[in-house]
Design a protein around this motif. Structure first.
Motif, PDB file in Angstrom:
ATOM      1  N   GLU A   1       0.837  -1.213   0.000  1.00 28.65           N
ATOM      2  CA  GLU A   1       0.000   0.000   0.000  1.00 28.65           C
ATOM      3  C   GLU A   1       0.862   1.249   0.000  1.00 28.65           C
ATOM      4  O   GLU A   1       0.565   2.228  -0.693  1.00 28.65           O
ATOM      5  N   GLN A   2       1.947   1.207   0.769  1.00 27.06           N
ATOM      6  CA  GLN A   2       2.856   2.363   0.826  1.00 27.06           C
ATOM      7  C   GLN A   2       3.367   2.717  -0.575  1.00 27.06           C
ATOM      8  O   GLN A   2       3.531   3.890  -0.905  1.00 27.06           O
ATOM      9  N   PHE A   3       3.584   1.684  -1.412  1.00 24.42           N
ATOM     10  CA  PHE A   3       4.109   1.941  -2.755  1.00 24.42           C
ATOM     11  C   PHE A   3       2.994   1.992  -3.820  1.00 24.42           C
ATOM     12  O   PHE A   3       3.242   1.772  -4.993  1.00 24.42           O
ATOM     13  N   GLY A   4       1.762   2.237  -3.369  1.00 20.45           N
ATOM     14  CA  GLY A   4       0.673   2.514  -4.306  1.00 20.45           C
ATOM     15  C   GLY A   4      -0.040   1.302  -4.857  1.00 20.45           C
ATOM     16  O   GLY A   4      -0.749   1.412  -5.871  1.00 20.45           O
ATOM     17  N   HIS A   5       0.121   0.156  -4.198  1.00 17.68           N
ATOM     18  CA  HIS A   5      -0.551  -1.046  -4.693  1.00 17.68           C
ATOM     19  C   HIS A   5      -1.924  -1.223  -4.064  1.00 17.68           C
ATOM     20  O   HIS A   5      -2.122  -0.931  -2.891  1.00 17.68           O
TER      21      HIS A   5
ATOM     22  N   THR B   1       7.416 -11.905 -14.056  1.00 14.13           N
ATOM     23  CA  THR B   1       8.530 -11.672 -13.129  1.00 14.13           C
ATOM     24  C   THR B   1       8.100 -11.375 -11.692  1.00 14.13           C
ATOM     25  O   THR B   1       8.945 -11.335 -10.811  1.00 14.13           O
ATOM     26  N   MET B   2       6.820 -11.121 -11.463  1.00  9.86           N
ATOM     27  CA  MET B   2       6.289 -10.738 -10.144  1.00  9.86           C
ATOM     28  C   MET B   2       6.690  -9.307  -9.767  1.00  9.86           C
ATOM     29  O   MET B   2       6.532  -8.885  -8.615  1.00  9.86           O
ATOM     30  N   GLU B   3       7.237  -8.551 -10.728  1.00  9.02           N
ATOM     31  CA  GLU B   3       7.662  -7.179 -10.424  1.00  9.02           C
ATOM     32  C   GLU B   3       6.470  -6.220 -10.442  1.00  9.02           C
ATOM     33  O   GLU B   3       5.529  -6.397 -11.231  1.00  9.02           O
ATOM     34  N   SER B   4       6.530  -5.234  -9.564  1.00  9.69           N
ATOM     35  CA  SER B   4       5.510  -4.193  -9.527  1.00  9.69           C
ATOM     36  C   SER B   4       5.504  -3.418 -10.840  1.00  9.69           C
ATOM     37  O   SER B   4       6.567  -3.087 -11.370  1.00  9.69           O
ATOM     38  N   GLN B   5       4.295  -3.125 -11.330  1.00 11.08           N
ATOM     39  CA  GLN B   5       4.215  -2.263 -12.519  1.00 11.08           C
ATOM     40  C   GLN B   5       4.260  -0.797 -12.114  1.00 11.08           C
ATOM     41  O   GLN B   5       4.407   0.084 -12.950  1.00 11.08           O
ATOM     42  N   GLN B   6       4.144  -0.531 -10.800  1.00 10.63           N
ATOM     43  CA  GLN B   6       4.183   0.840 -10.305  1.00 10.63           C
ATOM     44  C   GLN B   6       5.601   1.262  -9.953  1.00 10.63           C
ATOM     45  O   GLN B   6       5.972   2.410 -10.126  1.00 10.63           O
ATOM     46  N   GLN B   7       6.351   0.290  -9.373  1.00 11.05           N
ATOM     47  CA  GLN B   7       7.652   0.611  -8.778  1.00 11.05           C
ATOM     48  C   GLN B   7       8.703  -0.344  -9.324  1.00 11.05           C
ATOM     49  O   GLN B   7       8.823  -1.468  -8.818  1.00 11.05           O
TER      50      GLN B   7
END
Ligand code: FDA
Length: 397
Positions: free
Chosen positions: A178-182, A356-362
């Motif tokens: 949540e902190q990183f906008g998810h 890759t399981m990587e965030s699309q936001q960060q």
């Protein structure tokens, strides 16, 4: 400040596996866990023998708000891949039931193997080392840990789900997301016993400890589940594999449906028995169900167990059969996080790469394992997700 290529938070199933793989690819990896004893859930899993995968795992056995998300990772790291790793480490295992693979000796063997894989990759492990804060900073991400500040261009969140807080489960991964906008898909206990109001359950309390095979279902279509598995009566409600499976699909307020005599037509069998049998109703029903259940059920329906079969009305036998095979009841709730085996919901996969399981936001932020909104059935599927999501991430770091 110490620098790493990747910092992995959480040394459970997914974190340990990801760290070992990434380390062996040549990355300088730091693996952190706030618990002093790592991999507690592996240790207690499968009754101490760790049901480490399911030979027949496919995407069908996983729930998610985004059902196709798990496909890619599961296809690229399969049960056969993990079995090969176990064999390479000389760990003996056996199949128990429907593709479920367990260690012959102890789940400790799986932990020893994962730690050996980490050592082979030169992974730096810090246990009893919590993370206070993660922020953007020099070199990508900076982490305030209990043993100083570290930085890395890549951070992997492998902090698991909320079940069993007494052995280290926290909501850290969800808060970090949540902190990183998810967005989150609301977490809820899954693979968990169901409970009922005390008054509703009173007639069945004496059945506590009784187990029998049933067909059990809830919901409809994609959001529904339907299983042929054992059910267990408890003091407060229902448990056993069938109920645990259905609990992952159950939504508060929804009924569950149970066929207590799957594969039989109880009404037809009783109506037929009436013609030739001189038995009492209770004895006749006990041919089809455990005696304790037959007696309790008849008492609850107001039908005398001693009534001779020839004296039973066809209508009563029809209703009896129908109610036994279409038992519909609304649970009051679940036994909650203390008894749940997994968390359903979690980090919304629509903001993560399925490759890759990587965030699309960060960029550089990854989520793997149970913290992600992918939940497997009972039977080794949740560990398979931990291995597969960890592998997808480790290859991309
Ligand atoms: P996991 O929970 O394994 O690891 C998370 C790690 O993160 C933990 O070591 C924790 O200490 C750490 N952590 C949490 N918060 C942190 C923080 N703030 N800072 C640092 N570290 C933090 N599945 C299956 O397939 N077969 C089975 O036989 C079983 N059996 C089973 C039995 C029981 C009783 C339970 C509760 C669960 C199972 N499961 C299972 C489910 C399985 O254990 C689970 O899905 C996986 O362990 C998930 O792996 P993760 O690595 O995602 O989380």
């Amino acid at each position: 400040m110490e620098s790493f290529d990747a910092v992995i938070i959480g040394a459970g199933a997914a974190g340990l596996f990801c760290a070992g793989m990434a380390g062996q690819r040549g990355l300088k990896v730091l693996l952190l866990d706030h618990a002093t004893k790592v991999a507690e859930k592996i240790r207690i899993s499968g009754g101490g023998r760790c049901n480490f995968t399911n030979r027949d795992a496919t995407p069908v056995q996983f729930l998610s708000d985004n059902p196709h998300y798990c496909r890619s990772a599961l296809a690229r790291y399969t049960p056969a891949d993990f079995i090969t790793l176990m064999q390479r480490h000389g760990i003996d295992f056996h199949e128990k039931h429907r593709g479920q693979l367990f260690c012959d000796r102890s789940s400790e063997d799986v932990i020893t193997m994962l730690l050996a894989e980490c050592d082979a990759g030169g992974v730096v492990r810090r246990h009893g080392c919590g993370v206070r804060q993660v922020r953007h900073g020099s070199g990508g991400y900076e982490l305030d840990t209990a043993q100083g500040v570290v930085n890395a261009p890549q951070v992997v969140v492998a902090t698991g789900g909320l079940p069993i807080p007494q052995i280290g489960a926290t909501d850290f991964g969800l808060r970090l997301a949540e902190q990183f906008g998810h967005r989150l898909v609301t977490p809820r206990p899954a693979l968990v016993p169901l409970t009922f109001d005390a008054s509703q359950w009173a007639p069945f309390v004496t059945l506590s400890g009784l187990a029998l095979p049933v067909r059990i279902s809830t919901g409809k279509g994609r959001g529904g589940g339907d299983f042929l598995e054992d059910l267990l009566f408890t003091h407060r409600g229902l448990s056993g594999p069938g109920v645990l499976q259905i609990s992952s699909y159950w939504q508060p307020g929804q009924p569950i449906r149970i066929d207590l005599a799957p594969g039989q037509d109880v009404a037809a069998l009783l109506t037929q028995a009436k013609l030739g049998s001189r038995r009492q109703l209770g004895n006749e029903l006990a041919q089809l169900l455990p005696t304790r259940l037959a007696d309790t059920w008849l008492a609850q329906q107001g039908l005398p167990a001693q009534r001779p079969m020839p004296d039973c009305r066809d209508k009563d036998l029809q209703t009896l059969g129908q109610r036994l095979q279409q038992w519909s009841l609304v649970p009051a709730g679940t036994e909650g996080w203390k008894k749940a085996e997994v968390m359903a919901g979690g980090v919304d996969t629509r903001q993560l790469s399925s490759q890759t399981m990587e965030s699309q936001q960060q960029p550089g932020l990854y989520f793997i394992g149970e913290v992600v909104d992918v939940t497997g059935w009972l039977g080794g599927y949740n560990f398979q997700w931990a291995w597969a999501s960890a592998a997808a991430c480790a290859r991309a770091l």
